[in-house]
Write a protein that holds these residues in place. Sequence first.
Motif, PDB file in Angstrom:
ATOM      1  N   PRO C  14       0.825  -1.214   0.000  1.00 22.61           N
ATOM      2  CA  PRO C  14       0.000   0.000   0.000  1.00 22.61           C
ATOM      3  C   PRO C  14       0.866   1.275   0.000  1.00 22.61           C
ATOM      4  O   PRO C  14       1.787   1.395   0.796  1.00 22.61           O
ATOM      5  CB  PRO C  14      -0.793  -0.113   1.311  1.00 22.61           C
ATOM      6  CG  PRO C  14      -0.695  -1.545   1.718  1.00 22.61           C
ATOM      7  CD  PRO C  14       0.578  -2.071   1.161  1.00 22.61           C
ATOM      8  N   GLY C  15       0.586   2.154  -0.906  1.00 22.79           N
ATOM      9  CA  GLY C  15       1.323   3.418  -0.948  1.00 22.79           C
ATOM     10  C   GLY C  15       2.600   3.353  -1.767  1.00 22.79           C
ATOM     11  O   GLY C  15       3.181   4.373  -2.095  1.00 22.79           O
ATOM     12  N   GLY C  16       3.046   2.163  -2.122  1.00 22.60           N
ATOM     13  CA  GLY C  16       4.258   2.023  -2.923  1.00 22.60           C
ATOM     14  C   GLY C  16       5.500   1.883  -2.068  1.00 22.60           C
ATOM     15  O   GLY C  16       5.531   2.330  -0.914  1.00 22.60           O
ATOM     16  N   ILE C 177       9.108   6.931  -4.596  1.00 20.35           N
ATOM     17  CA  ILE C 177       8.000   6.070  -4.179  1.00 20.35           C
ATOM     18  C   ILE C 177       7.637   5.225  -5.390  1.00 20.35           C
ATOM     19  O   ILE C 177       7.420   5.772  -6.474  1.00 20.35           O
ATOM     20  CB  ILE C 177       6.770   6.915  -3.771  1.00 20.35           C
ATOM     21  CG1 ILE C 177       7.140   7.909  -2.682  1.00 20.35           C
ATOM     22  CG2 ILE C 177       5.618   6.003  -3.350  1.00 20.35           C
ATOM     23  CD1 ILE C 177       7.398   7.301  -1.333  1.00 20.35           C
ATOM     24  N   GLN C 178       7.608   3.924  -5.199  1.00 21.35           N
ATOM     25  CA  GLN C 178       7.383   3.057  -6.344  1.00 21.35           C
ATOM     26  C   GLN C 178       6.191   2.130  -6.123  1.00 21.35           C
ATOM     27  O   GLN C 178       6.283   1.137  -5.420  1.00 21.35           O
ATOM     28  CB  GLN C 178       8.632   2.227  -6.596  1.00 21.35           C
ATOM     29  CG  GLN C 178       8.556   1.405  -7.854  1.00 21.35           C
ATOM     30  CD  GLN C 178       9.942   0.985  -8.283  1.00 21.35           C
ATOM     31  OE1 GLN C 178      10.501   0.052  -7.742  1.00 21.35           O
ATOM     32  NE2 GLN C 178      10.506   1.697  -9.221  1.00 21.35           N
ATOM     33  N   PRO C 179       5.060   2.466  -6.732  1.00 21.15           N
ATOM     34  CA  PRO C 179       3.921   1.547  -6.631  1.00 21.15           C
ATOM     35  C   PRO C 179       4.187   0.318  -7.500  1.00 21.15           C
ATOM     36  O   PRO C 179       4.687   0.451  -8.613  1.00 21.15           O
ATOM     37  CB  PRO C 179       2.748   2.348  -7.202  1.00 21.15           C
ATOM     38  CG  PRO C 179       3.300   3.682  -7.625  1.00 21.15           C
ATOM     39  CD  PRO C 179       4.787   3.613  -7.602  1.00 21.15           C
ATOM     40  N   ILE C 180       3.928  -0.850  -6.969  1.00 19.80           N
ATOM     41  CA  ILE C 180       4.018  -2.084  -7.758  1.00 19.80           C
ATOM     42  C   ILE C 180       2.761  -2.880  -7.473  1.00 19.80           C
ATOM     43  O   ILE C 180       2.498  -3.232  -6.327  1.00 19.80           O
ATOM     44  CB  ILE C 180       5.274  -2.902  -7.381  1.00 19.80           C
ATOM     45  CG1 ILE C 180       6.546  -2.154  -7.767  1.00 19.80           C
ATOM     46  CG2 ILE C 180       5.237  -4.284  -8.058  1.00 19.80           C
ATOM     47  CD1 ILE C 180       7.832  -2.876  -7.404  1.00 19.80           C
ATOM     48  N   LYS C 181       2.002  -3.113  -8.514  1.00 21.58           N
ATOM     49  CA  LYS C 181       0.746  -3.840  -8.340  1.00 21.58           C
ATOM     50  C   LYS C 181       0.758  -5.021  -9.295  1.00 21.58           C
ATOM     51  O   LYS C 181       0.839  -4.840 -10.506  1.00 21.58           O
ATOM     52  CB  LYS C 181      -0.431  -2.909  -8.644  1.00 21.58           C
ATOM     53  CG  LYS C 181      -1.781  -3.531  -8.392  1.00 21.58           C
ATOM     54  CD  LYS C 181      -2.875  -2.485  -8.632  1.00 21.58           C
ATOM     55  CE  LYS C 181      -4.239  -3.032  -8.229  1.00 21.58           C
ATOM     56  NZ  LYS C 181      -5.284  -2.021  -8.427  1.00 21.58           N
ATOM     57  N   LEU C 182       0.700  -6.212  -8.738  1.00 25.62           N
ATOM     58  CA  LEU C 182       0.791  -7.411  -9.559  1.00 25.62           C
ATOM     59  C   LEU C 182      -0.488  -8.233  -9.426  1.00 25.62           C
ATOM     60  O   LEU C 182      -1.039  -8.369  -8.337  1.00 25.62           O
ATOM     61  CB  LEU C 182       1.996  -8.247  -9.124  1.00 25.62           C
ATOM     62  CG  LEU C 182       3.332  -7.504  -9.225  1.00 25.62           C
ATOM     63  CD1 LEU C 182       4.449  -8.318  -8.595  1.00 25.62           C
ATOM     64  CD2 LEU C 182       3.666  -7.163 -10.668  1.00 25.62           C
ATOM     65  N   HIS C 183      -0.919  -8.757 -10.553  1.00 23.86           N
ATOM     66  CA  HIS C 183      -2.195  -9.484 -10.598  1.00 23.86           C
ATOM     67  C   HIS C 183      -1.952 -10.976 -10.762  1.00 23.86           C
ATOM     68  O   HIS C 183      -1.147 -11.378 -11.588  1.00 23.86           O
ATOM     69  CB  HIS C 183      -3.034  -8.993 -11.775  1.00 23.86           C
ATOM     70  CG  HIS C 183      -3.319  -7.522 -11.721  1.00 23.86           C
ATOM     71  ND1 HIS C 183      -4.468  -7.024 -11.175  1.00 23.86           N
ATOM     72  CD2 HIS C 183      -2.594  -6.452 -12.118  1.00 23.86           C
ATOM     73  CE1 HIS C 183      -4.445  -5.693 -11.248  1.00 23.86           C
ATOM     74  NE2 HIS C 183      -3.307  -5.321 -11.814  1.00 23.86           N
ATOM     75  N   TYR C 184      -2.654 -11.751  -9.979  1.00 21.33           N
ATOM     76  CA  TYR C 184      -2.540 -13.205 -10.063  1.00 21.33           C
ATOM     77  C   TYR C 184      -3.935 -13.829 -10.085  1.00 21.33           C
ATOM     78  O   TYR C 184      -4.912 -13.210  -9.665  1.00 21.33           O
ATOM     79  CB  TYR C 184      -1.808 -13.762  -8.837  1.00 21.33           C
ATOM     80  CG  TYR C 184      -0.383 -13.278  -8.673  1.00 21.33           C
ATOM     81  CD1 TYR C 184       0.683 -14.050  -9.142  1.00 21.33           C
ATOM     82  CD2 TYR C 184      -0.090 -12.077  -8.031  1.00 21.33           C
ATOM     83  CE1 TYR C 184       1.991 -13.628  -8.977  1.00 21.33           C
ATOM     84  CE2 TYR C 184       1.215 -11.644  -7.871  1.00 21.33           C
ATOM     85  CZ  TYR C 184       2.257 -12.420  -8.340  1.00 21.33           C
ATOM     86  OH  TYR C 184       3.551 -12.002  -8.174  1.00 21.33           O
ATOM     87  N   THR C 185      -3.960 -15.068 -10.555  1.00 24.28           N
ATOM     88  CA  THR C 185      -5.150 -15.907 -10.398  1.00 24.28           C
ATOM     89  C   THR C 185      -4.670 -17.167  -9.700  1.00 24.28           C
ATOM     90  O   THR C 185      -3.819 -17.881 -10.216  1.00 24.28           O
ATOM     91  CB  THR C 185      -5.737 -16.290 -11.769  1.00 24.28           C
ATOM     92  OG1 THR C 185      -5.869 -15.098 -12.543  1.00 24.28           O
ATOM     93  CG2 THR C 185      -7.084 -16.935 -11.603  1.00 24.28           C
ATOM     94  N   ILE C 186      -5.193 -17.411  -8.521  1.00 31.91           N
ATOM     95  CA  ILE C 186      -4.679 -18.495  -7.691  1.00 31.91           C
ATOM     96  C   ILE C 186      -5.683 -19.650  -7.668  1.00 31.91           C
ATOM     97  O   ILE C 186      -6.886 -19.443  -7.552  1.00 31.91           O
ATOM     98  CB  ILE C 186      -4.441 -17.985  -6.249  1.00 31.91           C
ATOM     99  CG1 ILE C 186      -3.463 -16.802  -6.241  1.00 31.91           C
ATOM    100  CG2 ILE C 186      -3.959 -19.116  -5.339  1.00 31.91           C
ATOM    101  CD1 ILE C 186      -2.051 -17.109  -6.671  1.00 31.91           C
ATOM    102  N   SER C 187      -5.144 -20.860  -7.770  1.00 32.60           N
ATOM    103  CA  SER C 187      -5.982 -22.058  -7.652  1.00 32.60           C
ATOM    104  C   SER C 187      -5.886 -22.594  -6.226  1.00 32.60           C
ATOM    105  O   SER C 187      -4.798 -22.672  -5.662  1.00 32.60           O
ATOM    106  CB  SER C 187      -5.494 -23.161  -8.596  1.00 32.60           C
ATOM    107  OG  SER C 187      -5.427 -22.685  -9.910  1.00 32.60           O
ATOM    108  N   ALA C 188      -7.023 -23.005  -5.678  1.00 32.16           N
ATOM    109  CA  ALA C 188      -7.021 -23.509  -4.308  1.00 32.16           C
ATOM    110  C   ALA C 188      -6.308 -24.850  -4.200  1.00 32.16           C
ATOM    111  O   ALA C 188      -5.635 -25.147  -3.223  1.00 32.16           O
ATOM    112  CB  ALA C 188      -8.454 -23.659  -3.806  1.00 32.16           C
TER     113      ALA C 188
END
Lengths: 365, 353, 329
Positions: C14-16, C177-188
């Motif tokens: 949060p916030g980078g 300040i470096q925002p890094i937002k990574l997207h995943y799809t996780i399998s249970a």
Amino acid sequence: MAGLVREAAVEALADANMTWDDIDAVVVGKAPDMFEGIAMPELYLADALGAVGKPMMRVHTAGSVGGSTAIVATKLVTSGVHERVLTVAFEKQSESNATWGLSVSQPFNAALASGAGGYFAPIIRSYIERSGAPRNTGHIVAVKDRKNALRNPRAHLHIPDISLEMVEASPLLWDPIRYLDTCPSSDGAMALVIGSEAVADASKGPVAWVHGMAMRSEPTMFAHRDAVNPIAGRECAKDLYAQAGISDPRKDFDAAEVYVPFSWYEPMWLENLGFCAEGDGWKLTQEGVTAADGDIPWNPSGGVLSSNPIGASGMIRFGEAAQQVRGRGGDYQVELKTGRALGHAYGGGSQFFSMWVVGSQKPQN
Amino acid sequence: MRNVGVISYATSAVARDVVHNEIEIIVPVLGEAIERSTIPKADIGFVCSGSLDYLFGGPFAFVAGVDAVGAVPPIRESHVEMDGAWALYEAWCYIQTGEVDSALIYGFSKGSSGDPLELLTVQTDPYYTVPLWPSMSDMAALQARAFMHRTGATERDLAEVAARAQRNGMSIDYAVRADANANADALLSGSPLVSDPLRESDIFPVSDGATVIVIAADDVARKHCARPAWIRGFDHRIDPMGFGVRDLSRVASATKAAQKANVSAGSLDIAELHAQFSHEELMLVEALGIDPTKTSVNPSGGPLAANVLMGAGLNRIGEVANAITAGGANRGVAHVSSGPCLQQNLVCVLEGE
Amino acid sequence: MAEPMIADHIVEYPGGYTRSIGPAISRYLTGLRDGRILGVKSKTAGVLVPPVEYDPNTSEEIGGSDDDWVEVGPAGTVESFTWVRRPRAEKQPFSQPFAFALIKPDGADTAMLHAVVVSSPDDLSIGMRVMPHWKVARSGSVRDIEAWVPLPSGVTPPAAPPRTVNADGEGAVTGLIQPIKLHYTISAGVATTRYLDGMAQGKIAGGRAPGSTEVYAASRGTDPKTGEPTSIDVDIADTGCITTFCVVNIPGLSALAPPVPFVSAHVLLDGADNTIMALIRGCEAHEVRMGMRVKAKWAEKLTRTHHSLEWFEPTGEPDAPYDDYKDNL
């Protein structure tokens, strides 16, 4: 980030009377990359650490990583593959924060609502119940390690007026853990130069000879697991002591640098590491056996309770043990009788252990 | 030095496994490799793995592996935040100390959990590169063009590599992208450009899976394997990260590692190269000094056929070892890379007896 | 088996990230903010742009003296390029196709990575001349250059326009300040899916490996002692005893945490050989004891999530004797 690791590496090289050209390989260790938000940061650090054109490796074994990195580096030498290896462990926690970094939870995992202390506090309660330790045992350690840190200019925390009253007045975060029973969140790095026997023999400065190294892992959770006194730690110590010819660690070591991130882990690890019988660890702490002037000082540097750059903390234990047997302990130098010291690290849910024994004399075998 | 040989190899890869988590992906492959090794699991001296938290989407990806191996009584175990090939290097050094005689090594990931081309930008310079966020294929394309500019290699040359990889992929049972009829013309006209000059077919297919290898020393290896693939040369080197400070059209650290591993000391029947993009195969053939008319290059299809990140490097060693153990080859080289634009390179020379 | 469970997952601090930067990066980013491109001299590689703190070949420290620094460009030459067909708008500089290129500014010996804006990939070539197009609102970032654009022959690149003065002042840039937002799809995964299916029915699903008698509540797929899959389903009671616990007094540790003080405990369920971590409610925190018998409190609306099991609460039965749980501490 480059400056942080560089500073440690430059100092270690100077201490070893070496230059970048003398180094055959570089081994880097640190805990989760998400702390700094850089995957495999050693790739970026290749030039800062003089690794260009050389072999470079990156170890990650959770909190024990500083210790296991030193062991991997040493095995590169004892295998005969290299003569001189530079090893560096670091963490720059200020780029994010540890509570976030450790708690990035995936979907479908039951989220832990209570943080890292919430994981360890119940285990500490089990220890207190099992051993009958007085409730102030942890506080004694919290004071002792902070007092030790006052003699170590590199320690992160310096609390000049630390006292039992101050610890007991600090907030009860995770009952039974109080605020001053916990470690700080630090930035830091540690570097060691590991040389072969021939290199060490030729060294102008004092040498910490490696008398034994061991690592053990067990699962985070399993049926009838003893989380207080994990079998992996006991077996790791047993293997280590057999290599180093240690029969009574309390007498055979001059000092121990042991990974104690919550104060209660001193009495728990005293037992796990065989410094006393199971259930008696708190007595040693209460009697002052582990104090700087006791018969086996634990964490004369101030320990993890005074500085905790997570990925580096294990290597700091290994390095501080080495500095003691090299006679480089400065204001917190212990008296050398056997000339041997223990370095210890653990990580995960008390499941990954790495340890070494270093001595001022070359091992006989 | 002790003779250390690969005695067992197992692997899996699929484009997207939505059913299993990482542990469940590792377990069957691990079981297969251990069974094939014929060494009782409890007798294996050391366990070492390679994985990457940023592929897992959370810290401590490797901890799952401990549950997959089974670790009561506790085991000697370590982990590199690198491809499993470096775990194998660590294990090889450990065996050289004489303290253990065998080791189990594995690498795994679920590339499909994220978008690896976008994700792996977090391994680049955080101050100068990350703010612009070039994808992994964008960076590879800059290298491809630099190489093509220097050597005159063409987009057709890249397509030939890609087509052969798809055809060779038919020979393995874990191919994610394979096509017996693949040809350069079809790829040049049908495969869309992603990061010019790289087309989709020049870029590795996202893969989920695990790779496992068992190695052992001397008599232990001979006892458990009729024809171990002996490690005769093993070295790895790194270049600086900065794109401008190295000659991007060459792979200096691969060349150095190949020299140190004595790649050129004998003829090569097989080369398995960690070329995740078509042009990388051409660059590595040059950097390692391989003569493709005499050496079979990536007969498995290489990473263009299946690329389990953190496991695909280990696959290269496994594939060369397999060819040797099966008797079809006597000497081969495996190459493994890490970092943007082939920054870090490992070379392993394997030989039969 | 039921439908595999997958879910979106985002990793973002949060916030980078708050990056402190060393002297060389500071000088470079300060230069960019002020509309100048700076390089540093090295013994082995000439003038390095972007500048680094250490010689890439010898690792020697460089840039320690003001004389080591030179201004380069602003014009430069493209050394390599790629056309980004489908920009990643959330992270890359442009949402329309553009080029990434390696650009060697005049006076520099190394190339830097940056964006080039042209209307078509046909307008790009190795050796083409380009110049920076500066932003007006510059803050000390490589993105202070909006992009590089073609430099027509005979034209002198203009100086950077004065920057918009903001609260940052004129001092050196010392961090980013470096925002890094990574997207995943996780399998249970199979085992967790089975567990969550149980949650939807108000049941705690356990598993056992064929080679063992030990039953795992919330198995993660294997018996961790042996690595053998827990392929045999075993239903476990929703009652058990608290083996150990802590009282949490820190508010706001997570969105799921109840008001403090609350109790987080290890619960040994009847029929299981391992403990699970759970919240204890339904009594005062100070009343919780080791050995206390507890029962699951299920949500009114059961779902395939951990939220179905809200917490455990005391049953009022006598405490379990210590011997019953002493091997699970």
